[in-house]
Design a protein around this motif. Structure first.
Motif, PDB file in Angstrom:
ATOM      1  N   LEU A  12     -39.366  -2.591 -23.670  1.00 14.24           N
ATOM      2  CA  LEU A  12     -39.934  -3.932 -23.847  1.00 14.24           C
ATOM      3  C   LEU A  12     -38.849  -5.008 -23.834  1.00 14.24           C
ATOM      4  O   LEU A  12     -39.023  -6.056 -23.215  1.00 14.24           O
ATOM      5  N   THR A  15     -37.359  -5.581 -20.295  1.00 12.01           N
ATOM      6  CA  THR A  15     -38.251  -6.230 -19.334  1.00 12.01           C
ATOM      7  C   THR A  15     -38.749  -7.583 -19.845  1.00 12.01           C
ATOM      8  O   THR A  15     -39.715  -8.124 -19.302  1.00 12.01           O
ATOM      9  N   ARG A  17     -40.378  -8.406 -22.501  1.00 11.38           N
ATOM     10  CA  ARG A  17     -41.754  -8.376 -23.010  1.00 11.38           C
ATOM     11  C   ARG A  17     -41.820  -8.222 -24.526  1.00 11.38           C
ATOM     12  O   ARG A  17     -42.916  -8.216 -25.084  1.00 11.38           O
ATOM     13  N   ASN A  20     -42.579 -12.986 -27.673  1.00  9.52           N
ATOM     14  CA  ASN A  20     -43.593 -13.875 -27.135  1.00  9.52           C
ATOM     15  C   ASN A  20     -42.896 -15.070 -26.479  1.00  9.52           C
ATOM     16  O   ASN A  20     -41.989 -15.660 -27.069  1.00  9.52           O
TER      17      ASN A  20
END
Length: 67
Positions: A12, A15, A17, A20
């Motif tokens: 996460l 990438t 992600r 937020n």
């Protein structure tokens, strides 16, 4: 269990992600790409070190209990 936790975290964060986008944009210094990359690197290295320490510590304790 440690690897099952850290693998998605690394994926996460690598990438972009994990955070937020509204949170990233709220902090001016974090919205700069080089700072976000530094935070990502810190999170990855920190997570790997913590998980590695846990695995090594558990292995040492298991070894000592056998002997």
């Amino acid at each position: 269990m440690n690897v099952a936790f850290v693998a998605p975290v690394i994926w996460l964060i690598s990438t972009d992600r994990l955070f937020n986008p509204d949170f990233v944009n709220r902090w001016e210094w974090l919205s700069r790409p080089e700072n976000l990359n530094n935070v990502a690197t810190f999170v990855i290295v920190g997570a790997v070190l913590i998980v590695g320490w846990g695995i090594i510590d558990s292995s040492i304790k298991a070894y000592r209990n056998r002997h």
